[in-house]
Design a protein around this motif. Structure first.
Motif, PDB file in Angstrom:
ATOM      1  N   GLY A 143      31.590  39.141  21.663  1.00  0.00           N
ATOM      2  CA  GLY A 143      32.509  39.666  22.460  1.00  0.00           C
ATOM      3  C   GLY A 143      32.665  41.290  22.686  1.00  0.00           C
ATOM      4  O   GLY A 143      32.529  41.581  23.722  1.00  0.00           O
ATOM      5  N   LYS A 144      32.288  41.949  21.533  1.00  0.00           N
ATOM      6  CA  LYS A 144      32.285  43.266  21.553  1.00  0.00           C
ATOM      7  C   LYS A 144      30.801  43.488  22.336  1.00  0.00           C
ATOM      8  O   LYS A 144      30.933  44.690  23.056  1.00  0.00           O
ATOM      9  CB  LYS A 144      32.209  43.904  20.224  1.00  0.00           C
ATOM     10  N   LEU A 145      30.023  43.151  21.841  1.00  0.00           N
ATOM     11  CA  LEU A 145      28.392  43.475  22.480  1.00  0.00           C
ATOM     12  C   LEU A 145      28.650  43.313  23.822  1.00  0.00           C
ATOM     13  O   LEU A 145      28.094  44.214  24.913  1.00  0.00           O
ATOM     14  CB  LEU A 145      27.566  42.468  22.119  1.00  0.00           C
ATOM     15  N   TRP A 146      29.014  42.167  24.656  1.00  0.00           N
ATOM     16  CA  TRP A 146      29.088  41.997  26.012  1.00  0.00           C
ATOM     17  C   TRP A 146      30.262  43.096  26.804  1.00  0.00           C
ATOM     18  O   TRP A 146      29.937  43.591  27.887  1.00  0.00           O
ATOM     19  CB  TRP A 146      29.655  40.475  26.301  1.00  0.00           C
ATOM     20  N   ALA A 147      31.185  43.212  25.863  1.00  0.00           N
ATOM     21  CA  ALA A 147      32.417  44.108  26.467  1.00  0.00           C
ATOM     22  C   ALA A 147      31.932  45.440  26.534  1.00  0.00           C
ATOM     23  O   ALA A 147      32.042  46.158  27.764  1.00  0.00           O
ATOM     24  CB  ALA A 147      33.673  44.271  25.484  1.00  0.00           C
ATOM     25  N   GLU A 148      31.015  46.088  25.793  1.00  0.00           N
ATOM     26  CA  GLU A 148      30.240  47.329  25.844  1.00  0.00           C
ATOM     27  C   GLU A 148      29.291  47.197  26.945  1.00  0.00           C
ATOM     28  O   GLU A 148      29.153  48.279  27.739  1.00  0.00           O
ATOM     29  CB  GLU A 148      29.429  47.944  24.318  1.00  0.00           C
ATOM     30  N   ALA A 149      28.698  46.345  27.041  1.00  0.00           N
ATOM     31  CA  ALA A 149      27.532  46.239  28.303  1.00  0.00           C
ATOM     32  C   ALA A 149      28.088  46.244  29.414  1.00  0.00           C
ATOM     33  O   ALA A 149      27.678  46.907  30.363  1.00  0.00           O
ATOM     34  CB  ALA A 149      26.791  44.962  28.008  1.00  0.00           C
ATOM     35  N   LEU A 150      29.383  45.575  29.683  1.00  0.00           N
ATOM     36  CA  LEU A 150      29.934  45.552  31.044  1.00  0.00           C
ATOM     37  C   LEU A 150      30.700  46.785  31.258  1.00  0.00           C
ATOM     38  O   LEU A 150      30.550  47.614  32.424  1.00  0.00           O
ATOM     39  CB  LEU A 150      31.323  44.675  31.048  1.00  0.00           C
ATOM     40  N   LEU A 151      31.381  47.704  30.169  1.00  0.00           N
ATOM     41  CA  LEU A 151      31.788  49.061  30.412  1.00  0.00           C
ATOM     42  C   LEU A 151      30.765  50.078  30.729  1.00  0.00           C
ATOM     43  O   LEU A 151      30.897  50.951  31.425  1.00  0.00           O
ATOM     44  CB  LEU A 151      32.462  49.390  29.091  1.00  0.00           C
ATOM     45  N   GLU A 152      29.533  49.644  30.272  1.00  0.00           N
ATOM     46  CA  GLU A 152      28.317  50.645  30.224  1.00  0.00           C
ATOM     47  C   GLU A 152      27.980  50.713  31.808  1.00  0.00           C
ATOM     48  O   GLU A 152      27.386  51.743  32.347  1.00  0.00           O
ATOM     49  CB  GLU A 152      27.198  50.443  29.305  1.00  0.00           C
ATOM     50  N   ARG A 153      28.050  49.751  32.422  1.00  0.00           N
ATOM     51  CA  ARG A 153      27.361  49.582  33.724  1.00  0.00           C
ATOM     52  C   ARG A 153      28.781  49.735  34.713  1.00  0.00           C
ATOM     53  O   ARG A 153      28.661  49.739  36.022  1.00  0.00           O
ATOM     54  CB  ARG A 153      27.021  48.287  34.150  1.00  0.00           C
ATOM     55  N   GLY A 154      29.805  50.208  34.379  1.00  0.00           N
ATOM     56  CA  GLY A 154      30.979  50.621  35.337  1.00  0.00           C
ATOM     57  C   GLY A 154      32.239  49.678  35.321  1.00  0.00           C
ATOM     58  O   GLY A 154      33.043  49.887  36.038  1.00  0.00           O
ATOM     59  N   ASP A 155      31.734  48.253  34.862  1.00  0.00           N
ATOM     60  CA  ASP A 155      33.004  47.317  34.833  1.00  0.00           C
ATOM     61  C   ASP A 155      34.278  47.569  34.179  1.00  0.00           C
ATOM     62  O   ASP A 155      34.103  48.623  33.297  1.00  0.00           O
ATOM     63  CB  ASP A 155      32.617  45.938  34.443  1.00  0.00           C
ATOM     64  N   LYS A 156      35.323  47.132  34.574  1.00  0.00           N
ATOM     65  CA  LYS A 156      36.804  47.336  33.892  1.00  0.00           C
ATOM     66  C   LYS A 156      36.881  46.145  32.767  1.00  0.00           C
ATOM     67  O   LYS A 156      36.782  45.032  33.214  1.00  0.00           O
ATOM     68  CB  LYS A 156      37.711  47.630  34.762  1.00  0.00           C
ATOM     69  N   VAL A 157      37.356  46.355  31.651  1.00  0.00           N
ATOM     70  CA  VAL A 157      37.229  45.312  30.783  1.00  0.00           C
ATOM     71  C   VAL A 157      38.804  45.234  29.980  1.00  0.00           C
ATOM     72  O   VAL A 157      39.300  46.364  29.477  1.00  0.00           O
ATOM     73  CB  VAL A 157      36.219  45.420  29.546  1.00  0.00           C
ATOM     74  N   ALA A 158      39.485  44.389  29.812  1.00  0.00           N
ATOM     75  CA  ALA A 158      40.540  44.010  29.147  1.00  0.00           C
ATOM     76  C   ALA A 158      39.979  43.231  27.900  1.00  0.00           C
ATOM     77  O   ALA A 158      39.623  42.193  28.006  1.00  0.00           O
ATOM     78  CB  ALA A 158      41.632  43.124  29.822  1.00  0.00           C
ATOM     79  N   ALA A 159      39.897  43.956  27.011  1.00  0.00           N
ATOM     80  CA  ALA A 159      39.449  43.301  25.453  1.00  0.00           C
ATOM     81  C   ALA A 159      40.646  42.961  24.462  1.00  0.00           C
ATOM     82  O   ALA A 159      41.285  43.823  24.132  1.00  0.00           O
ATOM     83  CB  ALA A 159      38.371  44.418  24.944  1.00  0.00           C
ATOM     84  N   THR A 160      40.579  41.732  24.167  1.00  0.00           N
ATOM     85  CA  THR A 160      41.774  41.217  23.175  1.00  0.00           C
ATOM     86  C   THR A 160      41.098  41.182  22.011  1.00  0.00           C
ATOM     87  O   THR A 160      39.986  40.553  21.863  1.00  0.00           O
ATOM     88  CB  THR A 160      42.331  40.235  23.758  1.00  0.00           C
TER      89      THR A 160
END
Length: 274
Positions: A15-32
């Motif tokens: 969860g955290k690994l993929w959240a950071e990868a998405l953020l790094e490329r410019g996506d917006k993430v709601a992380a619970t």
């Protein structure tokens, strides 16, 4: 165009690994997460692109409240990564009633509540992609993981059904089925049955030995590119195995199942009665 992604169970592991990868490329993430302090480092680095939210997926009303927050904050939800869950280790006979219920409550019902909360948003948009983290143990089984296996078999049937119900609305579903990876899924995040029946010791010993080979465990970082590609794909697969152990095991098992089906074909057809 950047995507809005809701990820449950984002405090660690996939969860955290993929959240950071998405953020790094410019996506917006709601992380619970149950403990949002575990997401502070991502908040410090990515600012308003991440919305950390406290969530216990076992609490259905909280799931709906948090989903509403995400939609209000970002305006939409393009992708759900339904990731919250844990492993329960021990033989089926040794598993207590409470352990069995807790396993199903989080792995199955928690995922159901999140899917039910997100579906109205995606129906309104006439678009969306529900990515459910299952396991290759949703397609086959290993000893000492009976309730975990069962929870993943159940979630496979649920998400496949949702896919058939919502395809005409522009909503897609994918089941991600990893083999074991070197996260803390089998460590700090796991629960063990408390009592051990001696008759099962040979099974325990064989299971422990199988996990000693480091090649058994995939590298979590290697999943990032496949998952990003899955999110970007206009025609995502219904199922995606992650890891060579999963691929070879399921390929072998399904070949055997098909052979058994063919071998008993006449019996099956005769059982119809006409």
């Amino acid at each position: 165009m950047s995507k809005i992604v809701l990820i449950t169970g984002a405090s660690k592991g996939f969860g955290k690994l993929w959240a950071e990868a998405l953020l790094e490329r410019g996506d917006k993430v709601a992380a619970t997460a149950r403990n949002v302090s575990s997401l502070q480092n991502l908040k410090d680095k990515y600012g308003d692109n991440i919305l950390p939210l406290k969530l216990d997926v076992n609490n259905r009303s909280e799931v709906f409240e948090v989903t509403e927050q995400v939609e209000k904050h970002f305006g939409r939800i393009d992708v759900l990564i339904n990731n919250a869950g844990f492993g329960l280790f021990g033989t089926t006979e040794e598993t207590t009633e409470q352990q069995a219920r807790d396993q199903m409550e989080t792995n199955f019902f928690g995922s159901l509540w999140v899917a039910q909360a997100v579906l109205p948003v995606m129906r309104k948009q006439k678009s969306g992609h529900i990515i459910q983290i299952s396991s290759f143990l949703g397609l086959t089984t290993l000893p000492l993981l009976g309730l975990y296996n069962a929870s993943k078999f159940a979630i496979e049937g649920l998400i496949e059904t949702i896919g058939s119900e919502t395809a005409h609305l522009g909503i897609k579903t994918t089941l991600i089925e990893p083999n074991g990876f070197a996260t803390d899924w089998a460590g700090a995040s796991a629960v063990q049955t408390s009592s051990e029946i001696a008759d099962y010791n040979p099974v325990r010993a064989a299971f422990a030995e199988s996990g000693e080979n480091p090649d058994t465990w995939g590298k979590p970082e290697a999943t990032v590119e496949p998952v990003l590609n899955l999110i970007d794909n206009q025609n995502p697969p219904q199922r995606l195995l992650l890891g060579k152990i999963a691929y070879h095991a399921i390929n072998e098992i399904y070949t055997k199942r098909l052979n058994d089906i063919q071998e008993w074909k006449e019996v099956s057809i005769a059982a119809h009665g006409h």
